[in-house]
Motif scaffolding. Structure first.
Motif, PDB file in Angstrom:
ATOM      1  N   LEU A  17       0.849  -1.192   0.000  1.00  0.00           N
ATOM      2  CA  LEU A  17       0.000   0.000   0.000  1.00  0.00           C
ATOM      3  C   LEU A  17       0.882   1.239   0.000  1.00  0.00           C
ATOM      4  O   LEU A  17       1.978   1.222   0.568  1.00  0.00           O
ATOM      5  N   VAL A  18       0.363   2.301  -0.596  1.00  0.00           N
ATOM      6  CA  VAL A  18       0.986   3.620  -0.501  1.00  0.00           C
ATOM      7  C   VAL A  18       0.052   4.500   0.313  1.00  0.00           C
ATOM      8  O   VAL A  18      -1.135   4.603  -0.002  1.00  0.00           O
ATOM      9  N   ARG A  19       0.599   5.106   1.341  1.00  0.00           N
ATOM     10  CA  ARG A  19      -0.208   5.977   2.200  1.00  0.00           C
ATOM     11  C   ARG A  19      -0.156   7.403   1.668  1.00  0.00           C
ATOM     12  O   ARG A  19       0.920   7.958   1.421  1.00  0.00           O
ATOM     13  N   GLY A  20      -1.327   7.992   1.474  1.00  0.00           N
ATOM     14  CA  GLY A  20      -1.410   9.370   1.023  1.00  0.00           C
ATOM     15  C   GLY A  20      -1.743  10.300   2.168  1.00  0.00           C
ATOM     16  O   GLY A  20      -1.384  10.050   3.325  1.00  0.00           O
ATOM     17  N   ALA A  21      -2.462  11.359   1.864  1.00  0.00           N
ATOM     18  CA  ALA A  21      -2.776  12.390   2.854  1.00  0.00           C
ATOM     19  C   ALA A  21      -3.704  11.858   3.939  1.00  0.00           C
ATOM     20  O   ALA A  21      -4.523  10.967   3.693  1.00  0.00           O
ATOM     21  N   ASP A  22      -3.583  12.395   5.124  1.00  0.00           N
ATOM     22  CA  ASP A  22      -4.513  12.099   6.203  1.00  0.00           C
ATOM     23  C   ASP A  22      -5.799  12.888   5.997  1.00  0.00           C
ATOM     24  O   ASP A  22      -5.804  13.972   5.403  1.00  0.00           O
ATOM     25  N   HIS A  23      -6.893  12.354   6.529  1.00  0.00           N
ATOM     26  CA  HIS A  23      -8.187  13.014   6.454  1.00  0.00           C
ATOM     27  C   HIS A  23      -8.792  13.129   7.855  1.00  0.00           C
ATOM     28  O   HIS A  23      -8.363  12.440   8.782  1.00  0.00           O
ATOM     29  N   ALA A  24      -9.825  13.965   7.938  1.00  0.00           N
ATOM     30  CA  ALA A  24     -10.618  14.104   9.149  1.00  0.00           C
ATOM     31  C   ALA A  24     -12.073  13.773   8.816  1.00  0.00           C
ATOM     32  O   ALA A  24     -12.465  13.779   7.639  1.00  0.00           O
ATOM     33  N   PRO A  25     -12.880  13.478   9.822  1.00  0.00           N
ATOM     34  CA  PRO A  25     -14.274  13.110   9.542  1.00  0.00           C
ATOM     35  C   PRO A  25     -15.031  14.110   8.684  1.00  0.00           C
ATOM     36  O   PRO A  25     -15.830  13.725   7.828  1.00  0.00           O
ATOM     37  N   ARG A  26     -14.792  15.419   8.891  1.00  0.00           N
ATOM     38  CA  ARG A  26     -15.536  16.402   8.102  1.00  0.00           C
ATOM     39  C   ARG A  26     -15.128  16.367   6.631  1.00  0.00           C
ATOM     40  O   ARG A  26     -15.918  16.741   5.764  1.00  0.00           O
ATOM     41  N   ASP A  27     -13.907  15.881   6.331  1.00  0.00           N
ATOM     42  CA  ASP A  27     -13.551  15.648   4.930  1.00  0.00           C
ATOM     43  C   ASP A  27     -14.485  14.614   4.317  1.00  0.00           C
ATOM     44  O   ASP A  27     -14.944  14.755   3.172  1.00  0.00           O
ATOM     45  N   TYR A  28     -14.771  13.568   5.082  1.00  0.00           N
ATOM     46  CA  TYR A  28     -15.632  12.500   4.576  1.00  0.00           C
ATOM     47  C   TYR A  28     -17.075  12.957   4.433  1.00  0.00           C
ATOM     48  O   TYR A  28     -17.815  12.426   3.603  1.00  0.00           O
ATOM     49  N   ASP A  29     -17.485  13.948   5.220  1.00  0.00           N
ATOM     50  CA  ASP A  29     -18.809  14.531   5.006  1.00  0.00           C
ATOM     51  C   ASP A  29     -18.925  15.062   3.583  1.00  0.00           C
ATOM     52  O   ASP A  29     -19.985  14.949   2.951  1.00  0.00           O
ATOM     53  N   GLY A  30     -17.846  15.661   3.077  1.00  0.00           N
ATOM     54  CA  GLY A  30     -17.853  16.188   1.718  1.00  0.00           C
ATOM     55  C   GLY A  30     -17.685  15.124   0.658  1.00  0.00           C
ATOM     56  O   GLY A  30     -18.251  15.225  -0.432  1.00  0.00           O
ATOM     57  N   PHE A  31     -16.905  14.075   0.975  1.00  0.00           N
ATOM     58  CA  PHE A  31     -16.706  12.984   0.017  1.00  0.00           C
ATOM     59  C   PHE A  31     -17.959  12.123  -0.144  1.00  0.00           C
ATOM     60  O   PHE A  31     -18.248  11.633  -1.236  1.00  0.00           O
ATOM     61  N   GLN A  32     -18.668  11.920   0.969  1.00  0.00           N
ATOM     62  CA  GLN A  32     -19.804  10.995   0.980  1.00  0.00           C
ATOM     63  C   GLN A  32     -21.006  11.645   1.688  1.00  0.00           C
ATOM     64  O   GLN A  32     -21.482  11.163   2.724  1.00  0.00           O
ATOM     65  N   PRO A  33     -21.537  12.745   1.148  1.00  0.00           N
ATOM     66  CA  PRO A  33     -22.634  13.441   1.834  1.00  0.00           C
ATOM     67  C   PRO A  33     -23.888  12.591   1.989  1.00  0.00           C
ATOM     68  O   PRO A  33     -24.657  12.775   2.945  1.00  0.00           O
ATOM     69  N   HIS A  34     -24.116  11.662   1.073  1.00  0.00           N
ATOM     70  CA  HIS A  34     -25.296  10.797   1.168  1.00  0.00           C
ATOM     71  C   HIS A  34     -25.218   9.887   2.393  1.00  0.00           C
ATOM     72  O   HIS A  34     -26.246   9.530   2.968  1.00  0.00           O
ATOM     73  N   GLN A  35     -23.998   9.534   2.827  1.00  0.00           N
ATOM     74  CA  GLN A  35     -23.867   8.718   4.036  1.00  0.00           C
ATOM     75  C   GLN A  35     -24.251   9.516   5.275  1.00  0.00           C
ATOM     76  O   GLN A  35     -24.862   8.976   6.209  1.00  0.00           O
ATOM     77  N   VAL A  36     -23.907  10.782   5.284  1.00  0.00           N
ATOM     78  CA  VAL A  36     -24.284  11.640   6.410  1.00  0.00           C
ATOM     79  C   VAL A  36     -25.804  11.757   6.482  1.00  0.00           C
ATOM     80  O   VAL A  36     -26.409  11.607   7.553  1.00  0.00           O
ATOM     81  N   HIS A  37     -26.421  11.998   5.333  1.00  0.00           N
ATOM     82  CA  HIS A  37     -27.883  12.110   5.314  1.00  0.00           C
ATOM     83  C   HIS A  37     -28.535  10.818   5.769  1.00  0.00           C
ATOM     84  O   HIS A  37     -29.494  10.837   6.557  1.00  0.00           O
ATOM     85  N   ARG A  38     -28.012   9.696   5.301  1.00  0.00           N
ATOM     86  CA  ARG A  38     -28.623   8.409   5.644  1.00  0.00           C
ATOM     87  C   ARG A  38     -28.520   8.148   7.141  1.00  0.00           C
ATOM     88  O   ARG A  38     -29.477   7.689   7.766  1.00  0.00           O
TER      89      ARG A  38
END
Length: 406
Positions: free
Chosen positions: A329-350
């Motif tokens: 595996l190659v590790r890229g940038a770290d993320h925070a939960p609010r980043d994932y809100d933007g990547f997967q907004p439908h999951q937040v709504h669900r």
């Protein structure tokens, strides 16, 4: 408020629209249940003989239509995204896996790493059926090459857990690559089967947008004028990120649809009812969950391939770190939960809508699942439209399904 209740039989799970066709019932009771495609294009358990709910108690105690729970195992916690040890970006170190797999090939790369290092003897997952490539079947891959060859998303029905007992019978360490609902079932089953604690080294899942029934794929063939019996390939994604859907036939024809051509019209996804009621599409019961991380959930074109990675447990973190150290595996940038809100907004709504949907089901007298640890009540949007919509759909039979042969 109507008191929620759980389904009391396998047939009730199916008929109430809470079955996702994971295959656990066939694995645990093959003399009573066999997975069959029903007329709606959904894999469902068909009874071999008379149903016996008492004998099926072990199935019901782990069935995703009855129980969907998660335990916090990470050292960080987010109200929406749950427990985790790391959130970030990664991709397969092998450029061929990265190209051919869905997204960045993280799950494939982790499976390859486990086999290459001897930490697992095989991987239980699903792959295209070579005889009917639009459909999927469970497989056990014994070599890194087999895992890599079987890489790629399978958007239709899959019953990976139908192979669970066969996997356990080998008495060798193994990993599972499956759906989030499958992971919940495996964790619940482990409470009654100690073999899972001793033999299962990793549960790896994709963050899931929902599993289509086979009708979605059949509609594509109908549009193209291709018969299922003529297929030699039905690849949903991969060979790029997101990669095209590619269809090939015995007489040499081939067709491609871009990701947006395949999935832009959400009304045609034919998502199964259990997915619309899913409390955990983000893999909270897994060790590692891999996600698409396009801003706004929309790919802007093809790229080299990358995944979001949510590491859920110390075991998952150790696996992730070891795969990075080995170059798998190659590790890229770290993320925070609010980043994932933007990547997967439908999951937040669900997540925020699910408590209201379940109240609507309960008000209609329909069974719901237990959901301890998934924070649905704390995230409750109190959306009366969601509740009324679920009540209306339940009363109209919109969630109803059928047991094959019934």
């Amino acid at each position: 408020m109507t008191q929620a209740r759980q389904a009391e039989s396998v047939c009730e799970v199916v008929e109430a629209g809470l079955c996702i066709g994971c295959g656990l019932c066939e694995a645990l009771a093959p003399a009573r249940w066999v997975m069959v495609m029903n007329r709606h294009g959904r894999l469902r358990p068909a009874p071999v003989g008379a149903e016996d709910p008492e004998a099926d108690a072990g199935i019901l105690s782990a069935c995703p239509g009855v129980v969907a729970e998660a335990e916090a195992r990470g050292d960080q916690e987010d109200p929406v995204w749950g427990s985790y040890t790391h959130m970030g970006e990664a991709w397969a170190g092998d450029s061929d896996i990265r190209f051919r797999a869905a997204s960045g090939g993280v799950l494939t790369a982790l499976g390859v790493h486990l086999l290459r290092t001897g930490k697992a003897a095989f991987v239980l997952h699903c792959a295209a059926d070579p005889e009917r490539p639009m459909r999927s079947r469970w497989v056990m891959s014994d070599t890194p090459e087999e895992v890599a060859q079987r890489a790629g998303s399978r958007y239709g029905p899959s019953d990976t857990l139908a192979g669970l007992e066969a996997a356990l019978a080998r008495s060798e360490p193994f990993a599972i690559i499956a759906k989030p609902c499958d992971a919940c079932a495996v964790r619940a089953r482990a409470k009654a089967d100690a073999r899972l604690d001793s033999l299962l080294v990793a549960v790896l899942v994709m963050v899931c947008g929902g599993a289509s029934d086979l009708g979605k794929s059949q509609a594509v063939l109908d549009e193209l004028g291709v018969a299922e019996d003529d297929l030699t390939l039905f690849r949903y994604r991969g060979h790029g990120n997101p990669g095209p859907t590619r269809i090939e036939t015995r007489d040499g024809r081939h067709f491609e649809k871009t990701y947006n051509e395949m999935w832009a019209d959400e009304a045609g996804w034919r998502i199964q009812s259990r997915c619309k009621l899913c409390p955990d599409a983000i893999g909270e019961a897994a060790d590692v969950a891999a996600a698409d991380i396009w801003p706004g959930a929309e790919p802007e074109g093809e790229d080299e391939g990358f995944n979001g990675v949510i590491v859920r447990s110390p075991a998952g973190q150790a696996l992730f770190d070891a795969a990075v150290a080995a170059g798998d595996l190659v590790r890229g940038a770290d993320h925070a939960p609010r980043d994932y809100d933007g990547f997967q907004p439908h999951q937040v709504h669900r997540k925020r809508a699910m408590a209201a949907r379940l109240r609507g089901l309960a008000a209609a007298g329909r069974p719901v699942y237990a959901h301890a640890g998934l924070r649905l009540d704390a995230l409750d949007s109190k959306d009366t439209d969601e509740e009324a919509g679920a009540l209306r759909r339940a009363k109209a039979g919109r969630f109803d399904d059928e047991v094959p042969g019934s």
